[in-house]
Design a protein around this motif. Structure first.
Motif, PDB file in Angstrom:
ATOM      1  N   UNK A 101       0.854  -1.153   0.053  1.00 22.60           N
ATOM      2  CA  UNK A 101      -0.037  -0.038  -0.108  1.00 22.60           C
ATOM      3  C   UNK A 101       0.772   1.359  -0.099  1.00 22.60           C
ATOM      4  N   UNK A 102       0.635   2.136  -0.811  1.00 19.76           N
ATOM      5  CA  UNK A 102       1.198   3.314  -0.803  1.00 19.76           C
ATOM      6  C   UNK A 102       0.400   4.731  -0.206  1.00 19.76           C
ATOM      7  N   UNK A 103       1.189   5.282   0.359  1.00 19.48           N
ATOM      8  CA  UNK A 103       0.563   6.577   1.109  1.00 19.48           C
ATOM      9  C   UNK A 103       0.470   7.756  -0.096  1.00 19.48           C
ATOM     10  N   UNK A 104      -0.442   8.329  -0.377  1.00 20.37           N
ATOM     11  CA  UNK A 104      -0.672   9.516  -1.314  1.00 20.37           C
ATOM     12  C   UNK A 104      -0.552  10.570  -0.512  1.00 20.37           C
ATOM     13  N   UNK A 105       0.688  11.128  -0.520  1.00 23.72           N
ATOM     14  CA  UNK A 105       0.994  12.302   0.240  1.00 23.72           C
ATOM     15  C   UNK A 105       0.270  13.612   0.106  1.00 23.72           C
ATOM     16  N   UNK A 106      -0.143  13.769  -0.991  1.00 24.04           N
ATOM     17  CA  UNK A 106      -1.196  14.983  -1.365  1.00 24.04           C
ATOM     18  C   UNK A 106      -2.491  14.850  -0.948  1.00 24.04           C
ATOM     19  N   UNK A 107      -3.030  13.468  -0.699  1.00 22.19           N
ATOM     20  CA  UNK A 107      -4.264  13.459  -0.183  1.00 22.19           C
ATOM     21  C   UNK A 107      -4.277  13.440   1.516  1.00 22.19           C
ATOM     22  N   UNK A 108      -3.061  12.965   1.975  1.00 26.89           N
ATOM     23  CA  UNK A 108      -2.925  13.092   3.500  1.00 26.89           C
ATOM     24  C   UNK A 108      -2.732  14.588   3.806  1.00 26.89           C
ATOM     25  N   UNK A 109      -2.204  15.460   3.222  1.00 27.68           N
ATOM     26  CA  UNK A 109      -1.904  16.847   3.068  1.00 27.68           C
ATOM     27  C   UNK A 109      -3.270  17.311   3.098  1.00 27.68           C
ATOM     28  N   UNK A 110      -4.005  17.071   2.059  1.00 26.36           N
ATOM     29  CA  UNK A 110      -5.590  17.556   1.868  1.00 26.36           C
ATOM     30  C   UNK A 110      -6.308  17.381   3.325  1.00 26.36           C
ATOM     31  N   UNK A 120     -19.442  23.821   3.267  1.00 22.83           N
ATOM     32  CA  UNK A 120     -20.652  22.822   2.571  1.00 22.83           C
ATOM     33  C   UNK A 120     -20.593  21.581   3.776  1.00 22.83           C
ATOM     34  N   UNK A 121     -20.013  21.510   4.414  1.00 22.03           N
ATOM     35  CA  UNK A 121     -20.150  20.353   5.365  1.00 22.03           C
ATOM     36  C   UNK A 121     -19.437  19.158   4.725  1.00 22.03           C
ATOM     37  N   UNK A 122     -18.431  19.349   3.928  1.00 23.77           N
ATOM     38  CA  UNK A 122     -17.600  18.359   3.258  1.00 23.77           C
ATOM     39  C   UNK A 122     -16.343  18.057   3.982  1.00 23.77           C
ATOM     40  N   UNK A 123     -15.853  18.955   4.517  1.00 23.54           N
ATOM     41  CA  UNK A 123     -14.403  18.835   5.055  1.00 23.54           C
ATOM     42  C   UNK A 123     -14.124  17.371   5.706  1.00 23.54           C
ATOM     43  N   UNK A 124     -14.891  17.218   6.684  1.00 26.48           N
ATOM     44  CA  UNK A 124     -14.876  15.915   7.205  1.00 26.48           C
ATOM     45  C   UNK A 124     -15.034  14.661   6.726  1.00 26.48           C
ATOM     46  N   UNK A 125     -16.019  14.602   5.823  1.00 27.40           N
ATOM     47  CA  UNK A 125     -16.404  13.612   4.920  1.00 27.40           C
ATOM     48  C   UNK A 125     -15.159  13.244   4.003  1.00 27.40           C
ATOM     49  N   UNK A 126     -14.575  14.325   3.395  1.00 20.11           N
ATOM     50  CA  UNK A 126     -13.243  14.108   2.822  1.00 20.11           C
ATOM     51  C   UNK A 126     -12.245  13.599   3.692  1.00 20.11           C
ATOM     52  N   UNK A 127     -11.728  13.814   4.900  1.00 21.61           N
ATOM     53  CA  UNK A 127     -10.983  13.492   5.629  1.00 21.61           C
ATOM     54  C   UNK A 127     -11.294  12.004   5.903  1.00 21.61           C
ATOM     55  N   UNK A 175      -8.881   8.740   4.747  1.00 26.01           N
ATOM     56  CA  UNK A 175      -8.298   7.837   5.556  1.00 26.01           C
ATOM     57  C   UNK A 175      -9.003   6.458   5.038  1.00 26.01           C
ATOM     58  N   UNK A 176      -9.980   6.060   4.916  1.00 26.80           N
ATOM     59  CA  UNK A 176     -10.501   4.752   4.244  1.00 26.80           C
ATOM     60  C   UNK A 176      -9.601   4.475   3.161  1.00 26.80           C
ATOM     61  N   UNK A 177      -9.565   5.407   2.256  1.00 28.04           N
ATOM     62  CA  UNK A 177      -8.744   4.963   0.915  1.00 28.04           C
ATOM     63  C   UNK A 177      -7.108   4.404   1.299  1.00 28.04           C
ATOM     64  N   UNK A 178      -6.615   4.714   2.285  1.00 27.34           N
ATOM     65  CA  UNK A 178      -5.572   4.466   2.751  1.00 27.34           C
ATOM     66  C   UNK A 178      -5.665   3.215   4.095  1.00 27.34           C
ATOM     67  N   UNK A 179      -6.662   2.415   4.050  1.00 26.96           N
ATOM     68  CA  UNK A 179      -7.027   1.536   4.910  1.00 26.96           C
ATOM     69  C   UNK A 179      -6.965   1.908   6.418  1.00 26.96           C
ATOM     70  N   UNK A 180      -7.511   3.113   6.514  1.00 26.26           N
ATOM     71  CA  UNK A 180      -7.285   3.778   8.193  1.00 26.26           C
ATOM     72  C   UNK A 180      -8.731   4.279   8.275  1.00 26.26           C
ATOM     73  N   UNK A 181      -8.700   5.161   9.268  1.00 20.38           N
ATOM     74  CA  UNK A 181      -9.988   5.738  10.012  1.00 20.38           C
ATOM     75  C   UNK A 181      -9.656   7.116  10.334  1.00 20.38           C
ATOM     76  N   UNK A 193      -5.973   7.922  11.445  1.00 17.79           N
ATOM     77  CA  UNK A 193      -5.069   6.922  11.798  1.00 17.79           C
ATOM     78  C   UNK A 193      -4.943   6.296  10.436  1.00 17.79           C
ATOM     79  N   UNK A 194      -3.651   6.085  10.043  1.00 23.96           N
ATOM     80  CA  UNK A 194      -3.117   5.389   8.705  1.00 23.96           C
ATOM     81  C   UNK A 194      -2.168   4.367   8.932  1.00 23.96           C
ATOM     82  N   UNK A 195      -2.455   3.191   8.290  1.00 25.03           N
ATOM     83  CA  UNK A 195      -1.646   1.799   8.417  1.00 25.03           C
ATOM     84  C   UNK A 195      -0.074   2.227   8.330  1.00 25.03           C
ATOM     85  N   UNK A 196       0.870   1.743   8.812  1.00 20.38           N
ATOM     86  CA  UNK A 196       2.278   1.950   8.558  1.00 20.38           C
ATOM     87  C   UNK A 196       2.859   1.086   7.210  1.00 20.38           C
ATOM     88  N   UNK A 197       1.845   0.082   7.133  1.00 21.65           N
ATOM     89  CA  UNK A 197       2.459  -0.854   5.852  1.00 21.65           C
ATOM     90  C   UNK A 197       2.913   0.096   4.621  1.00 21.65           C
TER      91      UNK A 197
END
Length: 116
Positions: free
Chosen positions: A8-17, A80-87, A91-97, A112-116
């Motif tokens: 699994x690869x971490x998408x640094x741009x999405x984590x930054x977002x 818009x009420x989308x900020x936390x939904x995007x977060x 997280x889910x796209x990275x296997x986290x929460x 929380x993002x898995x270290x794998x």
């Protein structure tokens, strides 16, 4: 042996977002100091953003990560009420929460993002 294509690869741009969304929420809707921390454990990397404001209203935690949900629906805000939904989606796209920390004495959300 593990093939590189199965890691699994971490998408640094999405984590930054996701972190930018959390920080923007804390600065916009919270008060007091805003604290961000990063804590690795055996399985995950845990990002936390906390403000020292009033926190979330009762019952908001169950729907906080739903799209178009705001903590104070009566507030005249441009959000818009989308900020936390995007977060949560990142997280889910990275296997986290993403979770709200109850009783934090303000608003605290962890990513929380898995270290794998």
């Amino acid at each position: 042996m593990q093939c590189a294509q199965h890691r699994q690869h971490v998408d640094a741009l999405r984590i930054d977002q996701a972190l930018s969304n959390l920080l923007e929420n804390a600065f916009t809707h919270g008060s007091g100091d805003v604290v961000m921390s990063v804590t690795p454990d055996d399985e995950d990397v845990v990002f936390s953003v906390r403000d020292h404001g009033a926190g979330f209203p009762d019952g908001f935690g169950e729907r906080a990560f739903d799209r178009f949900t705001r903590a104070d629906e009566a507030r005249s805000s441009t959000g818009t009420g989308l900020g936390l939904a995007i977060v949560a989606a990142i997280a889910r796209a990275h296997g986290g929460e993403a979770t709200i920390v109850p009783g934090a004495g303000g608003a605290e959300i962890t990513l929380r993002i898995p270290r794998s």
